[in-house]
Write a protein that holds these residues in place. Sequence first.
Motif, short mmCIF file in Angstrom:
data_model
loop_
_atom_site.label_atom_id
_atom_site.label_comp_id
_atom_site.label_asym_id
_atom_site.label_seq_id
_atom_site.Cartn_x
_atom_site.Cartn_y
_atom_site.Cartn_z
N LYS A 124 10.34 18.51 -19.58
CA LYS A 124 10.34 17.17 -19.28
C LYS A 124 11.60 17.22 -18.19
N ALA A 125 12.74 17.89 -18.41
CA ALA A 125 14.03 17.85 -17.56
C ALA A 125 13.52 18.23 -16.22
N MET A 126 12.53 19.05 -15.84
CA MET A 126 12.00 19.61 -14.64
C MET A 126 11.64 18.21 -13.79
N GLY A 127 10.82 17.39 -14.58
CA GLY A 127 10.30 16.31 -13.89
C GLY A 127 11.17 15.11 -13.65
N LEU A 128 12.50 15.40 -14.04
CA LEU A 128 13.33 14.28 -13.85
C LEU A 128 14.47 14.71 -12.80
N MET A 129 14.28 15.76 -12.02
CA MET A 129 15.23 16.37 -11.17
C MET A 129 14.95 15.58 -9.77
N LEU A 130 16.13 15.34 -9.22
CA LEU A 130 16.11 14.67 -8.10
C LEU A 130 14.96 15.15 -7.02
N THR A 131 14.69 16.47 -6.96
CA THR A 131 13.78 16.90 -5.98
C THR A 131 12.34 16.49 -6.42
N MET A 132 12.16 16.29 -7.65
CA MET A 132 10.90 15.72 -8.11
C MET A 132 10.57 14.30 -8.31
N LEU A 133 11.77 13.66 -8.43
CA LEU A 133 11.62 12.04 -8.67
C LEU A 133 10.95 11.36 -7.58
N LYS A 134 10.31 10.08 -8.16
CA LYS A 134 9.60 9.52 -7.14
C LYS A 134 10.19 7.91 -7.07
N GLY A 135 10.13 7.12 -5.94
CA GLY A 135 10.16 5.70 -5.86
C GLY A 135 11.37 5.35 -6.47
N ASP A 136 11.34 4.24 -7.29
CA ASP A 136 12.81 3.55 -7.48
C ASP A 136 13.58 4.37 -8.35
N GLU A 323 17.66 3.69 -21.19
CA GLU A 323 19.08 4.13 -21.74
C GLU A 323 18.94 5.38 -22.68
N GLU A 324 17.68 5.63 -23.37
CA GLU A 324 17.60 6.64 -24.09
C GLU A 324 17.22 7.80 -23.34
N GLU A 325 16.92 7.65 -22.12
CA GLU A 325 16.36 8.90 -21.29
C GLU A 325 17.64 9.36 -20.33
N LEU A 326 18.79 8.47 -20.52
CA LEU A 326 19.85 8.59 -19.52
C LEU A 326 20.36 9.91 -19.47
N GLU A 327 20.68 10.40 -20.89
CA GLU A 327 21.22 11.89 -20.83
C GLU A 327 20.60 12.96 -20.32
N LEU A 328 19.32 13.06 -20.65
CA LEU A 328 18.39 14.03 -19.97
C LEU A 328 18.32 13.76 -18.44
N TYR A 329 18.36 12.78 -17.97
CA TYR A 329 18.52 12.54 -16.49
C TYR A 329 19.62 13.34 -16.08
N ILE A 330 20.87 13.14 -16.59
CA ILE A 330 22.07 13.52 -16.07
C ILE A 330 22.10 15.14 -16.22
N VAL A 331 21.48 15.56 -17.39
CA VAL A 331 21.46 16.98 -17.51
C VAL A 331 20.66 17.60 -16.50
N SER A 332 19.32 17.11 -16.33
CA SER A 332 18.50 17.59 -15.38
C SER A 332 19.07 17.85 -13.90
N ASN A 333 19.95 16.57 -13.75
CA ASN A 333 20.28 16.54 -12.15
C ASN A 333 21.48 17.34 -11.87
N ALA A 334 22.35 17.42 -13.25
CA ALA A 334 23.55 18.55 -13.03
C ALA A 334 22.74 19.71 -12.78
N PHE A 335 21.66 20.19 -13.42
CA PHE A 335 21.05 21.46 -13.12
C PHE A 335 20.49 21.66 -11.95
N ILE A 336 19.87 20.62 -11.43
CA ILE A 336 19.19 21.07 -9.93
C ILE A 336 20.11 20.91 -9.04
N LEU A 337 21.39 20.28 -9.02
CA LEU A 337 22.28 20.54 -8.08
C LEU A 337 22.83 22.00 -8.11
N PHE A 338 22.81 22.60 -9.43
CA PHE A 338 23.31 23.91 -9.33
C PHE A 338 22.26 24.81 -8.69
N PHE A 339 21.01 24.73 -9.44
CA PHE A 339 19.90 25.45 -8.68
C PHE A 339 19.75 25.47 -7.27
#
Length: 535
Positions: A124-136, A323-339
């Motif tokens: 799920k985290a992979m799908g929330l990464m900046l590289t993968m996200l779509k639209g708004d 709101e309930e997905e916010l934390e996973l968004y942050i974690v995913s994107n901290a990770f993708i910036l790293f990777f």
Amino acid sequence: MLFYLILLFVGAILYLYVEITKKYGTFKAIGVPEYNPKFPLGSPNHWKLATGITEIYKRLNFINSVDEVYDAFPNEKLVAHFQGGSPQLVVRDMELAKLVLIKDFDHFVDRRGLELTEETEAQKAMGLMLTMLKGDQWKAIRNTLSPVFTSGKLKGMTPIINKLGQDLVKHLEPLARSGEEFEAKQSMVNFTTDVIAECGFGINAQAMLNPDSVFKQNVMKLSGGPKGSIMGMIRFVMILFLNPLARMLKIKIMNEESLNYFIKVIRQTMATRKESKTRRNDLIDLILDALKDDSQDPKPVEDAQFEKDAQIEVNTPFQSIPEEELELYIVSNAFILFFAGLETSSTIMAVCSVFLATHPDVQERLHLEIQDAIDDHGSQDLPYERIHSLPYLDMVVNETLRHFPLAIMERQCVKDYKFPGYDFVVPAGMLVQVPSPAIMKDAKYFPDPLRFNPENFNEENKAKRSPYAFLAFGQGPRNCIGMRFALLQVKIAIIRLLANYEILRSPKTNDQFRPSPKSPSGQPINGTFIRIAKR
Ligand code: HEM
């Protein structure tokens, strides 16, 4: 029974044939040339991409998969090629490319639509990464993360990277003493791991100084090692070509165990930071700041044209994320910036070292420039402004990036679009490509394009061509968000390397760089071997 089975089989093949080939010829009919599609895999480049992994046919890496489409039609602005039955459009003209990447970006917001399985948290985290996200959702996250990489923030990170530059010199000392040949990429992965762990998460990963570092071991598992693997590439090609089947078979792009390790590390860091109310001014702090500071106000924009072109017109608020997905968004994107920063930057550092080994005249001139700056400053810890005021270093790094691009620009059309001068409509859903690797090797923009020549980036030569012909970091709102950070760490690594060591050829040094067909991240096919000697 056998008869019916044969009938069923023939019927299925006929059905597939009709389905897959029904769009072949439709572009030719409206005046856009097609790159010779054939049932069932499509145009020749897709045959090579799909079958090359088994090495029975001509080999091709995904990054270069559109080059031959670009090269085959030198007088056209648009060309169609087919991945199986799906048409894709290649833009061969700088003005049309600018429309797709910048001016009419609203029609081309997304990248290729890869559907991933969402069964586990890591997936799920992979799908929330900046590289993968779509639209708004992409706009909201991109807006939030952009201020993390302003020059002010990077100035604050420079002393940390400089300190790790000292560790790089120590890390390389035994190799200089023994004079043995080594894979530059491996040392540079260790350096970038330490830089991003420290600047990103305030973690001392010790990838350079401790061979047993757990952080480093997980990085290795995640990236698949310096050369990639056949299995890794098969997984990647399946996800690309046979996305529904890949989902059914639960095929994963990344090693899930390592991904979980990093998710845990990022979560723990965030929790400790919130609890202790301490600050380290690293990526985690900056992301947390950016979230707190979220507003409809326009974000600060850097002066350079690259950043101006990257502005998103509609400022989508972060509140659009549930709101309930916010934390996973942050974690995913901290990770993708790293990777995203790790593989790319370390590859460029390694490839640049090899170019310096094979071009001693370039190395000598660059060494003189660096040594002058160090003598003038009185230390190898050059400050941010000084690092970026070394013109020849900038030219050498840009020429390396031109020779060894790490991505191809792809945008998915999200709203029907008409290119000026063409009568047909690009339908929503169609993939449009700006083949940066081919453009950066086109003699129209870079004379004698296969030669390593940093003069391509002197002021006079830059002024002669479109600034958009240099596409190593992409262009427009979906360009590389980490470009400034990447350039900073790459330049610091080269400064330290040349200030302390002479880079030499070794028996396995490779003069001709080509991305390996086994490596999804496009690692050089014959590695990046060099030797070094103490100055
Ligand atoms: C030399 C090193 C690097 C190179 C050559 C590179 C190249 C690229 C390219 C070509 C793209 C696609 C741009 C486009 O489609 O227009 C991209 C996107 C991206 N890069 Fe980099 N990159 C590098 C380093 C970094 C670093 C250090 C980070 C993070 C700290 C990073 C984070 C990203 C992200 C998150 C995206 C996706 C942006 C989006 O979809 O909005 N990259 N990069």
